[in-house]
Design a protein around this motif. Structure first.
Motif, mmCIF file in Angstrom:
data_model
loop_
_atom_site.group_PDB
_atom_site.id
_atom_site.type_symbol
_atom_site.label_atom_id
_atom_site.label_comp_id
_atom_site.label_asym_id
_atom_site.label_seq_id
_atom_site.Cartn_x
_atom_site.Cartn_y
_atom_site.Cartn_z
ATOM 1 N N SER A 83 0.845 -1.194 0.000
ATOM 2 C CA SER A 83 0.000 0.000 0.000
ATOM 3 C C SER A 83 0.881 1.245 0.000
ATOM 4 C CB SER A 83 -0.898 -0.007 1.237
ATOM 5 O OG SER A 83 -1.688 1.153 1.258
ATOM 6 N N ASP A 84 0.763 2.039 -1.051
ATOM 7 C CA ASP A 84 1.506 3.291 -1.157
ATOM 8 C C ASP A 84 0.525 4.453 -1.186
ATOM 9 O OD1 ASP A 84 4.131 2.206 -1.197
ATOM 10 O OD2 ASP A 84 3.855 1.622 -3.286
ATOM 11 N N PHE A 85 1.055 5.663 -1.203
ATOM 12 C CA PHE A 85 0.202 6.855 -1.164
ATOM 13 C C PHE A 85 -0.772 6.913 -2.331
ATOM 14 C CE2 PHE A 85 3.993 8.291 1.205
ATOM 15 C CZ PHE A 85 3.370 8.535 2.415
ATOM 16 N N VAL A 86 -0.310 6.568 -3.520
ATOM 17 C CA VAL A 86 -1.134 6.716 -4.721
ATOM 18 C C VAL A 86 -2.020 5.495 -4.957
ATOM 19 C CG1 VAL A 86 -1.088 7.100 -7.206
ATOM 20 C CG2 VAL A 86 0.587 8.224 -5.739
#
Length: 134
Positions: A83-86
């Motif tokens: 899970s990343d920001f984007v």
């Protein structure tokens, strides 16, 4: 007639490739798992056929102990995500083809995922989402 229910408990993962390459040495995957059951024959997929674990930030060996009561049957598609920001990036996935305790090899990038499952054959075969199957 109620659709079949499948309970999948997502225990832990290890040997995951680090998808956060290029970051600091201590920056590892923010791992979560998405589980999606196969709809019963003739049924449409529903939101109840899928669930996600919580994100385990910076986890080298993420552990969840999360059980999901899914509407649907086997095979259950399991995907480990970073899970990343984007957006979430797929680390690897595997299909769980039936009940029992398993260690699944994740493809394509590697790693292992430990799960337990029961049900998948009828409305009375499900389990409690709060406790792992025996």
């Amino acid at each position: 007639v109620e659709p079949p229910r499948t309970t999948v408990c997502i225990m832990d993962a290890w040997d995951l490739p680090n998808m956060d390459a290029g970051g600091a040495a201590e920056d590892h995957n923010d791992a979560l798992v998405r589980a999606t059951a196969t709809p019963a024959e003739g049924a449409r997929a529903s939101r109840a056929a899928a669930c996600e674990t919580e994100v385990r930030p910076n986890a080298v060996h993420p552990a969840w102990g999360t059980c999901c009561d899914l509407e649907g049957t086997f095979p259950v598609r399991l995907e480990v995500l970073d899970s990343d920001f984007v957006r979430a990036q797929v680390v690897g996935g595997a299909d769980l083809d039936g009940p029992g305790a398993r260690v699944l090899a994740l493809r394509p990038a590697g790693g292992r995922l430990r799960v337990r499952a029961q049900g998948g054959t009828g409305p009375d075969q499900g389990g409690s989402p709060s406790s792992p199957p025996p």
